[in-house]
Scaffold this motif. Structure first.
Motif, PDB file in Angstrom:
ATOM      1  N   ALA A 189      52.275  35.030  29.545  1.00 39.82           N
ATOM      2  CA  ALA A 189      51.186  35.637  30.318  1.00 39.82           C
ATOM      3  C   ALA A 189      51.698  36.787  31.167  1.00 39.82           C
ATOM      4  CB  ALA A 189      50.522  34.592  31.218  1.00 39.82           C
ATOM      5  N   THR A 190      50.878  37.828  31.285  1.00 42.18           N
ATOM      6  CA  THR A 190      51.152  38.971  32.136  1.00 42.18           C
ATOM      7  C   THR A 190      50.009  39.115  33.127  1.00 42.18           C
ATOM      8  OG1 THR A 190      52.231  40.077  30.282  1.00 42.18           O
ATOM      9  CG2 THR A 190      51.716  41.423  32.196  1.00 42.18           C
ATOM     10  N   LEU A 191      50.322  39.252  34.405  1.00 43.40           N
ATOM     11  CA  LEU A 191      49.294  39.401  35.427  1.00 43.40           C
ATOM     12  C   LEU A 191      49.421  40.746  36.099  1.00 43.40           C
ATOM     13  CD1 LEU A 191      50.197  36.152  35.427  1.00 43.40           C
ATOM     14  CD2 LEU A 191      48.291  36.083  37.016  1.00 43.40           C
ATOM     15  N   SER A 192      48.333  41.506  36.065  1.00 43.23           N
ATOM     16  CA  SER A 192      48.298  42.811  36.706  1.00 43.23           C
ATOM     17  C   SER A 192      47.511  42.677  38.002  1.00 43.23           C
ATOM     18  CB  SER A 192      47.632  43.832  35.782  1.00 43.23           C
ATOM     19  OG  SER A 192      47.556  45.086  36.408  1.00 43.23           O
ATOM     20  N   GLY A 193      48.220  42.748  39.131  1.00 43.65           N
ATOM     21  CA  GLY A 193      47.542  42.546  40.407  1.00 43.65           C
ATOM     22  C   GLY A 193      48.070  43.424  41.510  1.00 43.65           C
ATOM     23  N   GLY A 194      48.591  44.603  41.156  1.00 46.46           N
ATOM     24  CA  GLY A 194      49.078  45.507  42.187  1.00 46.46           C
ATOM     25  C   GLY A 194      50.224  44.903  42.970  1.00 46.46           C
ATOM     26  N   THR A 195      50.197  45.076  44.275  1.00 49.78           N
ATOM     27  CA  THR A 195      51.290  44.584  45.113  1.00 49.78           C
ATOM     28  C   THR A 195      51.381  43.061  45.126  1.00 49.78           C
ATOM     29  OG1 THR A 195      49.848  44.711  47.043  1.00 49.78           O
ATOM     30  CG2 THR A 195      51.271  46.594  46.638  1.00 49.78           C
ATOM     31  N   THR A 196      50.299  42.374  44.778  1.00 55.39           N
ATOM     32  CA  THR A 196      50.315  40.911  44.774  1.00 55.39           C
ATOM     33  C   THR A 196      50.575  40.336  43.384  1.00 55.39           C
ATOM     34  OG1 THR A 196      47.917  40.776  44.459  1.00 55.39           O
ATOM     35  CG2 THR A 196      48.722  40.813  46.733  1.00 55.39           C
ATOM     36  N   ALA A 197      50.931  41.170  42.424  1.00 52.60           N
ATOM     37  CA  ALA A 197      51.074  40.718  41.036  1.00 52.60           C
ATOM     38  C   ALA A 197      52.076  39.580  40.895  1.00 52.60           C
ATOM     39  CB  ALA A 197      51.471  41.893  40.142  1.00 52.60           C
ATOM     40  N   SER A 198      53.237  39.692  41.533  1.00 49.87           N
ATOM     41  CA  SER A 198      54.262  38.658  41.390  1.00 49.87           C
ATOM     42  C   SER A 198      53.803  37.330  41.983  1.00 49.87           C
ATOM     43  CB  SER A 198      55.562  39.100  42.062  1.00 49.87           C
ATOM     44  OG  SER A 198      56.187  40.143  41.344  1.00 49.87           O
ATOM     45  N   LEU A 199      53.145  37.376  43.140  1.00 52.05           N
ATOM     46  CA  LEU A 199      52.664  36.129  43.726  1.00 52.05           C
ATOM     47  C   LEU A 199      51.528  35.549  42.894  1.00 52.05           C
ATOM     48  CD1 LEU A 199      52.858  36.726  47.590  1.00 52.05           C
ATOM     49  CD2 LEU A 199      54.581  35.893  45.974  1.00 52.05           C
ATOM     50  N   ASN A 200      50.711  36.405  42.278  1.00 55.88           N
ATOM     51  CA  ASN A 200      49.714  35.904  41.339  1.00 55.88           C
ATOM     52  C   ASN A 200      50.389  35.180  40.171  1.00 55.88           C
ATOM     53  OD1 ASN A 200      47.478  36.886  42.741  1.00 55.88           O
ATOM     54  ND2 ASN A 200      47.507  38.855  41.693  1.00 55.88           N
ATOM     55  N   ALA A 201      51.535  35.693  39.743  1.00 56.47           N
ATOM     56  CA  ALA A 201      52.270  35.063  38.649  1.00 56.47           C
ATOM     57  C   ALA A 201      52.749  33.674  39.049  1.00 56.47           C
ATOM     58  CB  ALA A 201      53.452  35.943  38.240  1.00 56.47           C
ATOM     59  N   PHE A 202      53.219  33.529  40.284  1.00 55.16           N
ATOM     60  CA  PHE A 202      53.666  32.204  40.739  1.00 55.16           C
ATOM     61  C   PHE A 202      52.497  31.229  40.819  1.00 55.16           C
ATOM     62  CE2 PHE A 202      57.308  34.668  42.514  1.00 55.16           C
ATOM     63  CZ  PHE A 202      58.304  33.980  41.844  1.00 55.16           C
ATOM     64  N   ARG A 203      51.348  31.703  41.251  1.00 55.64           N
ATOM     65  CA  ARG A 203      50.172  30.834  41.311  1.00 55.64           C
ATOM     66  C   ARG A 203      49.738  30.428  39.897  1.00 55.64           C
ATOM     67  NH1 ARG A 203      46.296  29.065  44.727  1.00 55.64           N
ATOM     68  NH2 ARG A 203      44.182  28.834  43.923  1.00 55.64           N
ATOM     69  N   TYR A 204      49.741  31.378  38.982  1.00 58.36           N
ATOM     70  CA  TYR A 204      49.407  31.076  37.585  1.00 58.36           C
ATOM     71  C   TYR A 204      50.377  30.033  37.026  1.00 58.36           C
ATOM     72  CZ  TYR A 204      48.439  31.904  32.615  1.00 58.36           C
ATOM     73  OH  TYR A 204      48.106  31.751  31.286  1.00 58.36           O
ATOM     74  N   ALA A 205      51.660  30.222  37.300  1.00 57.21           N
ATOM     75  CA  ALA A 205      52.671  29.294  36.808  1.00 57.21           C
ATOM     76  C   ALA A 205      52.450  27.894  37.357  1.00 57.21           C
ATOM     77  CB  ALA A 205      54.063  29.805  37.189  1.00 57.21           C
ATOM     78  N   ARG A 206      52.116  27.801  38.646  1.00 58.03           N
ATOM     79  CA  ARG A 206      51.853  26.488  39.235  1.00 58.03           C
ATOM     80  C   ARG A 206      50.712  25.792  38.507  1.00 58.03           C
ATOM     81  NH1 ARG A 206      52.435  23.311  42.974  1.00 58.03           N
ATOM     82  NH2 ARG A 206      53.920  24.532  44.158  1.00 58.03           N
ATOM     83  N   ASN A 207      49.636  26.512  38.265  1.00 62.45           N
ATOM     84  CA  ASN A 207      48.488  25.913  37.581  1.00 62.45           C
ATOM     85  C   ASN A 207      48.853  25.484  36.163  1.00 62.45           C
ATOM     86  OD1 ASN A 207      46.868  26.319  39.821  1.00 62.45           O
ATOM     87  ND2 ASN A 207      46.062  28.270  39.097  1.00 62.45           N
ATOM     88  N   ALA A 208      49.620  26.323  35.459  1.00 62.24           N
ATOM     89  CA  ALA A 208      50.007  25.998  34.084  1.00 62.24           C
ATOM     90  C   ALA A 208      50.875  24.744  34.027  1.00 62.24           C
ATOM     91  CB  ALA A 208      50.741  27.183  33.458  1.00 62.24           C
ATOM     92  N   LEU A 209      51.812  24.628  34.956  1.00 61.75           N
ATOM     93  CA  LEU A 209      52.683  23.455  34.982  1.00 61.75           C
ATOM     94  C   LEU A 209      51.905  22.204  35.392  1.00 61.75           C
ATOM     95  CD1 LEU A 209      55.795  25.137  36.624  1.00 61.75           C
ATOM     96  CD2 LEU A 209      55.712  24.182  34.317  1.00 61.75           C
ATOM     97  N   ALA A 210      51.018  22.355  36.363  1.00 61.27           N
ATOM     98  CA  ALA A 210      50.247  21.198  36.847  1.00 61.27           C
ATOM     99  C   ALA A 210      49.323  20.646  35.774  1.00 61.27           C
ATOM    100  CB  ALA A 210      49.446  21.597  38.085  1.00 61.27           C
ATOM    101  N   ARG A 211      48.840  21.506  34.895  1.00 63.40           N
ATOM    102  CA  ARG A 211      47.900  21.087  33.856  1.00 63.40           C
ATOM    103  C   ARG A 211      48.581  20.758  32.533  1.00 63.40           C
ATOM    104  NH1 ARG A 211      45.560  23.658  37.639  1.00 63.40           N
ATOM    105  NH2 ARG A 211      43.325  23.526  38.094  1.00 63.40           N
ATOM    106  N   GLY A 212      49.895  20.743  32.535  1.00 62.92           N
ATOM    107  CA  GLY A 212      50.626  20.345  31.352  1.00 62.92           C
ATOM    108  C   GLY A 212      50.693  21.376  30.253  1.00 62.92           C
TER     109      GLY A 212
END
Length: 400
Positions: A189-212
């Motif tokens: 997955a690639t997340l385009s979110g400007g200055t918050t893009a990297s933190l959006n990536a960490f949030r996405y990763a958390r959700n992906a791991l939590a949901r298996g």
């Protein structure tokens, strides 16, 4: 490279939000204007190493003859062949090259046995094939996209463009190449979110791991330095005077903390809650209030008191009209006390979508230097001109 924020009283977060399971950072790969690895960044943050400011090290082409406005921060002596070999690298753009190099640095320096699997063998290794990639990016390579679009206008025929450059114009090119070159066969997955893009990536990763959806992820952010970005920042006035434009990539191997410890993997840090929000221009509570609310929610979901935060890694340093907004939000959320702040952009310059990942790297670098007792808590914050705000709560891995 570090400052102290004198805080003012702020209200505690209300409501009962569910706690989140900690994620373990088991390895890291950092490519920055300080050099390769976390040690180089740590040395630069404490002033023992100078960040590279030599624009001549960039493949700037014609723009190099005209010069660039303002200062830059460049990954020094960077050659992708040094990390993955020469074969197949001819048409890779700098964004992709930085991403590939960062994963190579992660694998080379990791104490996690999973990371030592050779690339050729990784395709058949059960542990490695469940590893995915989540990366924050601007929208792919700005230089590749702009130059490809320009060619459609200046070439004798619109279709007389460099076809080999087209893959680099796709937003998820870097994550795809990271997966291909390093045998990462999990979600991509690639997340385009400007200055918050990297933190959006960490949030996405958390959700992906939590949901298996994944058992292990390589998460981070990447940004290349090119004439287009330098001139873009110059034209918009988005940076305060003297703020350099930079580049870099930081990636982290992340998995469930309990599972990591059970497997005997090193836990370098724990990622607790990550919260994001969007504030339309002119609406309440405004970016400062929205970021303060994000911090409050993240602390509550982490089970961490505001008084426990001892370090803040700031993301809005050098951004016009936003630096004070960010500091005001931190003061509101953390209460009436002094909190040490680390400014990674003093080393990396404005690296836009890679900022959050480099801010996390700065936290780990600072902790590595201090050798203090375990249990430290840090906060990574971000706020952008587009109305996006985000924060991440991080705990010293030795605490668990």
């Amino acid at each position: 490279m570090t400052t102290t924020l004198a805080s003012t009283p702020g209200a505690a977060p209300s409501g009962a939000l569910p706690r989140v399971r900690p994620l373990a950072v088991t390895a890291h790969g950092v490519v920055s204007p300080a050099g390769l690895g976390l040690d180089a960044l740590a040395e630069a943050l404490r002033g023992d190493r100078a960040a590279c400011a030599d624009a001549a090290q960039l493949p700037l082409g014609e723009a190099q003859d005209d010069g660039l406005p303002g200062e830059v921060r460049v990954v020094p002596d960077f050659r992708i062949a040094d990390h993955v070999g020469r074969k197949g690298t001819r048409h890779l753009d700098r964004t992709t090259a930085l991403g590939l190099a960062a994963v190579a640095v992660l694998r080379a320096g990791s104490a996690d046995p999973v990371d030592t699997v050779p690339v050729d063998a990784a395709a058949n290794d059960p542990e490695w094939t469940t590893t995915g990639v989540v990366v924050g990016s601007t929208s792919g390579s700005v230089r590749s996209s702009s130059e490809f679009a320009r060619d459609t206008h200046v070439q004798e025929r619109p279709y007389l463009v460099n076809a080999a450059a087209f893959p680099n114009t796709v937003m998820n090119s870097v994550t795809g190449q990271m997966a291909i070159w390093h045998g990462l066969r999990g979600i991509n997955a690639t997340l385009s979110g400007g200055t918050t893009a990297s933190l959006n990536a960490f949030r996405y990763a958390r959700n992906a791991l939590a949901r298996g959806h994944a058992e292990r992820l390589v998460v981070g952010g990447v940004e290349e330095l090119c004439p287009q970005t330098v001139w873009g920042w110059h034209a918009t006035g988005g940076l305060t005077a003297g703020t350099p434009v930079g580049e870099g990539c930081a990636v982290f191997a992340v998995r469930d903390a309990e599972a990591a410890r059970a497997a005997g993997a090193p836990v370098l840090a724990e990622l607790l809650a990550c919260e994001t929000a969007f504030v339309p221009e002119g609406t309440r509570p405004g970016p400062a209030g929205a970021l303060a609310d994000c911090i409050g929610r993240a602390l509550e979901r982490s089970g961490v008191a505001a008084d426990d935060v001892t370090l803040v890694s700031l993301g809005a340093t050098g951004l016009t009209a936003l630096e004070e907004v960010e500091q005001r939000a931190v003061r509101k959320a953390l209460g009436d006390r002094d909190v040490t702040a680390v400014r990674v952009k003093d080393v990396t310059g404005e690296a836009y979508s890679a900022d959050g990942a480099l801010q996390l790297a700065a936290v780990l670098a600072r902790w590595q230097d201090e050798q203090a007792p375990s249990g430290r808590i840090a906060l990574v914050t971000s706020v952008g001109h587009d109305g996006n705000v985000a924060c991440l709560v991080v705990r010293d891995g030795a605490a668990g």
